[in-house]
Structure formats: structure tokens, C-alpha cells
Design an enzyme around this catalytic site. Structure first.
Site, PDB file in Angstrom:
ATOM      1  N   ASP A 208       0.151  -2.939  -6.595  1.00 17.29           N
ATOM      2  CA  ASP A 208       1.208  -2.888  -5.584  1.00 17.29           C
ATOM      3  C   ASP A 208       2.368  -3.754  -6.089  1.00 17.29           C
ATOM      4  O   ASP A 208       2.315  -4.304  -7.197  1.00 17.29           O
ATOM      5  CB  ASP A 208       0.666  -3.377  -4.227  1.00 17.29           C
ATOM      6  CG  ASP A 208       1.499  -2.862  -3.055  1.00 17.29           C
ATOM      7  OD1 ASP A 208       2.545  -2.220  -3.269  1.00 17.29           O
ATOM      8  OD2 ASP A 208       1.108  -3.117  -1.897  1.00 17.29           O
TER       9      ASP A 208
ATOM     10  N   GLU B 155      -4.092  -4.187   3.599  1.00 19.23           N
ATOM     11  CA  GLU B 155      -4.297  -3.239   2.499  1.00 19.23           C
ATOM     12  C   GLU B 155      -5.447  -3.668   1.592  1.00 19.23           C
ATOM     13  O   GLU B 155      -6.139  -2.825   1.022  1.00 19.23           O
ATOM     14  CB  GLU B 155      -2.989  -3.071   1.721  1.00 19.23           C
ATOM     15  CG  GLU B 155      -1.939  -2.377   2.574  1.00 19.23           C
ATOM     16  CD  GLU B 155      -0.558  -2.339   1.936  1.00 19.23           C
ATOM     17  OE1 GLU B 155      -0.454  -2.341   0.699  1.00 19.23           O
ATOM     18  OE2 GLU B 155       0.433  -2.314   2.699  1.00 19.23           O
TER      19      GLU B 155
ATOM     20  N   HIS C 136      -0.363  -7.984  -1.234  1.00 16.99           N
ATOM     21  CA  HIS C 136       0.314  -8.855  -0.257  1.00 16.99           C
ATOM     22  C   HIS C 136      -0.541  -8.967   0.996  1.00 16.99           C
ATOM     23  O   HIS C 136      -1.421  -8.134   1.241  1.00 16.99           O
ATOM     24  CB  HIS C 136       1.678  -8.256   0.111  1.00 16.99           C
ATOM     25  CG  HIS C 136       1.572  -6.828   0.536  1.00 16.99           C
ATOM     26  ND1 HIS C 136       1.231  -6.457   1.812  1.00 16.99           N
ATOM     27  CD2 HIS C 136       1.688  -5.681  -0.175  1.00 16.99           C
ATOM     28  CE1 HIS C 136       1.160  -5.136   1.874  1.00 16.99           C
ATOM     29  NE2 HIS C 136       1.425  -4.641   0.678  1.00 16.99           N
TER      30      HIS C 136
ATOM     31  N   GLU D 249       4.708  -5.923  -3.805  1.00 11.53           N
ATOM     32  CA  GLU D 249       5.189  -7.083  -3.036  1.00 11.53           C
ATOM     33  C   GLU D 249       4.596  -8.395  -3.535  1.00 11.53           C
ATOM     34  O   GLU D 249       5.215  -9.452  -3.387  1.00 11.53           O
ATOM     35  CB  GLU D 249       4.874  -6.891  -1.542  1.00 11.53           C
ATOM     36  CG  GLU D 249       5.719  -5.817  -0.866  1.00 11.53           C
ATOM     37  CD  GLU D 249       5.187  -4.402  -1.042  1.00 11.53           C
ATOM     38  OE1 GLU D 249       4.223  -4.213  -1.834  1.00 11.53           O
ATOM     39  OE2 GLU D 249       5.728  -3.490  -0.406  1.00 11.53           O
TER      40      GLU D 249
ATOM     41  N   HIS E 266       2.937  -7.060   5.359  1.00  9.96           N
ATOM     42  CA  HIS E 266       2.960  -5.815   6.140  1.00  9.96           C
ATOM     43  C   HIS E 266       1.646  -5.084   5.886  1.00  9.96           C
ATOM     44  O   HIS E 266       0.872  -5.490   5.011  1.00  9.96           O
ATOM     45  CB  HIS E 266       4.140  -4.911   5.754  1.00  9.96           C
ATOM     46  CG  HIS E 266       4.022  -4.314   4.382  1.00  9.96           C
ATOM     47  ND1 HIS E 266       4.333  -5.005   3.237  1.00  9.96           N
ATOM     48  CD2 HIS E 266       3.592  -3.094   3.964  1.00  9.96           C
ATOM     49  CE1 HIS E 266       4.124  -4.235   2.187  1.00  9.96           C
ATOM     50  NE2 HIS E 266       3.657  -3.072   2.590  1.00  9.96           N
TER      51      HIS E 266
ATOM     52  N   HIS F 198       2.534   1.494  -5.197  1.00  8.98           N
ATOM     53  CA  HIS F 198       3.632   1.041  -4.332  1.00  8.98           C
ATOM     54  C   HIS F 198       4.661   2.144  -4.075  1.00  8.98           C
ATOM     55  O   HIS F 198       5.154   2.772  -5.015  1.00  8.98           O
ATOM     56  CB  HIS F 198       4.332  -0.158  -4.968  1.00  8.98           C
ATOM     57  CG  HIS F 198       5.573  -0.575  -4.243  1.00  8.98           C
ATOM     58  ND1 HIS F 198       5.533  -1.292  -3.060  1.00  8.98           N
ATOM     59  CD2 HIS F 198       6.877  -0.348  -4.499  1.00  8.98           C
ATOM     60  CE1 HIS F 198       6.775  -1.502  -2.645  1.00  8.98           C
ATOM     61  NE2 HIS F 198       7.616  -0.935  -3.495  1.00  8.98           N
TER      62      HIS F 198
HETATM   63 ZN    ZN Z   1       3.795  -2.022  -1.706  1.00 12.70          ZN
END
Ligand code: ZN
Length: 280
Positions: free
Chosen positions: A8, A135, A104, A10, A116, A60
Site C-alpha cells: 500500500d 486493512e 496504515h 500511505e 482510513h 494502492h
Molecule cells: Zn492505500
């Protein structure tokens, strides 16, 4: 040893700004280079620990962020939209370990950099079988469903804490310490990526310590949206129940459907949010 790597953005070294997460945003191209650098650090550590294969999945946004021209030549890359299993595309039985890089914290963790769950604005909370779910948990459960343990999670301090809380003594590497959602104290790129490389090798050298993260079926995914319109629209999907003004619920015995459905939710939610002016 076969290693699966979901990347990902972030939680990538050096990044703190939403602009850096989107094509066309300020700093995005440089962010893609850092993201590829973090992935390569995992690949180097994995091969040093005896890996024979590393499959990298760009997890992502558009999933067209990682730079294939800069990827370690020993790895292969899954890239591009239209992947039914999204952040876990390509993760199947037979891998010895899964690694999550650039991850993240879940939505609502105040010191989680760019925190998020799945969508930046539209989703308030997600629960999997009644427990709050980010996630890391979502993809770890996917790995568990196909019998693969998670060996390493990299990102900010908050996601590392979330991973340890969830998975026990999983190896973690924090490359930044969140101050607020958009502010962090950063390690220099070279230092962070050296730590990621060492962390990957350390994790894979003690693979026997890790067990797949297994959730008992059936699997129920509840989503609290930020908009009644999104809940109504997603509630039309057969199998999804509109369960309260801003909530939807879905139950299945096949965990892979959870991941696939989330992709469809994101498409619908994105459209509804644009149409209703949620983005301003
Ligand atoms: Zn992401």
C-alpha cells in the site's frame, strides 16, 4: 520459499500528504519511487533469507503506482485495475509467508498517518464478524483463509501496533511516527529502507513462529458509511443488506468474496459521492 508482498502507499517511507497518494498530485511521482524502494527493500531481505519467489501486488488506489522499471529484477509485479481480490490479488495457497508494506492504521486512529479503512472519506468504520477492522485485519484474514501466515508489516508506528495487537509477535518495521493524520516524524529514506530489508530477513528467518490468522466462518462484513446515499446504493447489491441508515452488512462462507465486494463497494461509493457532492 515463496513470499507474497502486498504494497500500500500511505505507510510508505517519507510520505504524509494525501496529494502524494494520487496520480497528478504534488509529490506523487516521487512517492511512487519511495513506494518501489520500500518494496525492493522487502525483496532484498526476502532473498537474503532464502526466498525463491517474491510476488509483489500493487495494493494502492489505481494499483498502478509501483515503478516496474525500478523493481528488483528477481520479483514479479501484479499491476492494474480490475483485480477481483484487490489488496490480496495473487495470494493463494502455497505461499510460505505474506508481507504487508506501506500499510496504515484503520479509520479513527488519531496518530495513524493517513488513517482510513479502504476509502479515505466515505467509510467511517468496518467490522469483520463484529470486531473493528482495518486493512491489516482485512488482508491478514484473506491470507489466513488460504493458509498463509503474515510475517512482517511495515508502515507507521500506529499500524505496527495494530498488527501486533492482531497477530501477536509478528515482525513490524515502523518508518514514521504519526503526530496527526497528516504529520509525522520521519526516518530518512535510506535508514528506513535498510530497516525494512533487515526486518524482512529477520521475519523470514523465523517463519516457524507464525501461524495463519484464521477467522471462523461465516464471515460478516459490516460497513458504516459517511452517507445514507452510499448505504442505499450499496444495499441494492444482491446479498448486501441495507442495515440502518448509513450501514450495510454482507455475509459469506467464502472470504474472497469479502475482498471482491469491497472493490465493488468502492466503485459505487465513489460514484455516489461524486454525484451527491460529498467531495465538495
Ligand atoms: Zn492505500
Amino acid at each position: 520459499m515463496r513470499v507474497y508482498l502486498s504494497v500500500d502507499m500511505e505507510g510508505v517511507t517519507g510520505l504524509t500528504d494525501p496529494e502524494e497518494m494520487h496520480h497528478g498530485g504534488r509529490g506523487y511521482d516521487r512517492g511512487c519511487e519511495f513506494m518501489t524502494g520500500d518494496a525492493n527493500a522487502v525483496v532484498r531481505g526476502a532473498f537474503a533469507a532464502g526466498a525463491t519467489q517474491v510476488l509483489v501486488n500493487d495494493a494502492h488506489g489505481s494499483t498502478r503506482n509501483l515503478r516496474i522499471d525500478r523493481l528488483d529484477t528477481r520479483a514479479t509485479l501484479i499491476r492494474g485495475s480490475g483485480k477481483p481480490h484487490r489488496m490480496a490479488q495473487g495470494l493463494v495457497e502455497g505461499f510460505d509467508a505474506a508481507i504487508f508494506a506501506g500499510y496504515h492504521a484503520r479509520a479513527g486512529v488519531s496518530h495513524g498517518v493517513l488513517n482510513h479503512t479502504w476509502m479515505g472519506k466515505e467509510i467511517q468504520n468496518v467490522w469483520l464478524n463484529g470486531e473493528i477492522c482495518g486493512e491489516t485485519r482485512l488482508v491478514a484474514a484473506y491470507a489466513g483463509f488460504v493458509g498463509v501466515p503474515v510475517a512482517l508489516v511495515t508502515g507507521d508506528e500506529a499500524v505496527c501496533a495494530e498488527a501486533r495487537e492482531l497477530l501477536g509477535d509478528v515482525e513490524t518495521v515502523a518508518v514514521k511516527q504519526g503526530i496527526d493524520m497528516f504529520a509525522a516524524e520521519l526516518l530518512p529514506i535510506e535508514v528506513a529502507q535498510r530497516r525494512i530489508e533487515e526486518g524482512a530477513a529477520r521475519a523470514l528467518n523465523r517463519l516457524a513462529d507464525f501461524r495463519p490468522y484464521v477467522i471462523e466462518p461465516p464471515y460478516t462484513l459490516e460497513v458504516e458509511w459517511n452517507s445514507t446515499a452510499i448505504a442505499t446504493a450499496c444495499g441494492i447489491i444482491p446479498g448486501t443488506r441495507h442495515n440502518g441508515a448509513r450501514r450495510t452488512e454482507f455475509t459469506t462462507a467464502d472470504y474472497r468474496e469479502i475482498m471482491a465486494l469491497f472493490g465493488i463497494y468502492a466503485m459505487i461509493a465513489g460514484q455516489v459521492a461524486c454525484g451527491s457532492g460529498v467531495y465538495g
